[in-house]
Design a protein around this motif. Structure first.
Motif: not given
Ligand code: UTP
Length: 232
Positions: A178-183, A186, A188, A191
């Motif tokens: 799943t896509q997502g902004d950098h935190k 983070m 997964g 990346d």
């Protein structure tokens, strides 16, 4: 991929594998394997994650109200400390200089070293560092050593009936990740930013269980372990 051809290989060792907590025995096992690969003629860059210690620092920085950029810079320093342990375990094969640019990576590689590094810059993860380095040295192989047996159709930590996949195309991978902004901190399988670069480079990525370091040797010797992602 087989035994014979000498390759430029990028190996990402997840913080979950050697630094959550720090595992001296496993670091030593990795150093032996890396030396073996080097003696076989392979050129190797190892990117080490920040692991639990980095996450602890991020969480403390968060409680202090520090900005994401500060959290990232602190986590990068932790990943470089982890890299120092691997680099020094390699003795003369490694370098005490932990590169902070791709230029330094190339310089050390050309000097015949096994290059070991951590983070590069805020706003990314070490998966993306591995992808950036792969592109800059013209490597086509990334081995990611993680705490899972490979890539699953669902998160195996949440779904016990998740199925491990042996081979994937990049388009299959896009559907899973799943896509997502950098935190900061983070986590997964891989990346999404790194996947973009790796796909453009048409790189082969093999995700293996790094809790068994010998899996690295098996992959390089062309054996079926983990999950491989290939451009088709
Ligand atoms: P990683 O997320 O890459 O390491 O870096 P990890 O936590 O060990 O994850 P795995 O197990 O290897 O996949 C930790 C954090 O350090 C910062 C990010 O906040 C990242 O989440 N970081 C790392 C950067 O900001 N830039 C970098 O180049 C590397």
């Amino acid at each position: 991929m087989g035994v014979e051809p000498v390759m430029r290989i990028v190996i990402k060792i997840g913080g979950s594998v050697i630094a959550s907590p720090l595992e001296p025995e496993r670091i030593l096992q990795y150093s032996n394997i890396l030396r073996t690969l080097k003696e076989e003629g392979h050129e190797i860059v190892v990117v080490v994650g920040g692991g639990k210690v980095a996450r602890e620092f991020i969480s403390i920085a968060d409680r202090m109200g520090l900005a994401d950029n500060d959290k990232d810079e602190i986590a990068i320093l932790v990943s470089r400390l982890n890299a120092q342990l691997v680099a020094r375990a390699l003795r003369e094969y490694g370098s005490k200089d932990i590169p902070s640019t791709t230029e330094e990576v190339k310089r050390l590689l050309n000097a015949g070293k096994i290059v070991v590094m951590g983070g590069l810059k805020p706003g990314i993860t070490t998966d993306t560092v591995a992808a950036i380095v792969l592109e800059s040295i013209g490597s086509k192989v990334l081995v990611k050593a993680t705490d899972q047996d490979g890539i699953y159709d669902m998160d195996p930590k949440k779904f016990p009936n998740a199925k491990k996949l042996d081979r994937l195309s990049y388009s299959d991978l896009h559907k899973i990740v799943t896509q997502g902004d950098h935190k900061p901190g983070m986590h997964g399988i891989l990346d999404p930013k790194s996947i973009q670069i790796l796909e453009m480079q048409k790189a082969k990525v093999v995700v293996i269980n790094g809790l068994k370091p010998d899996n690295i040797l098996l992959v390089i010797r062309g054996r079926k372990v983990g999950t491989s992602v290939e451009a088709r």
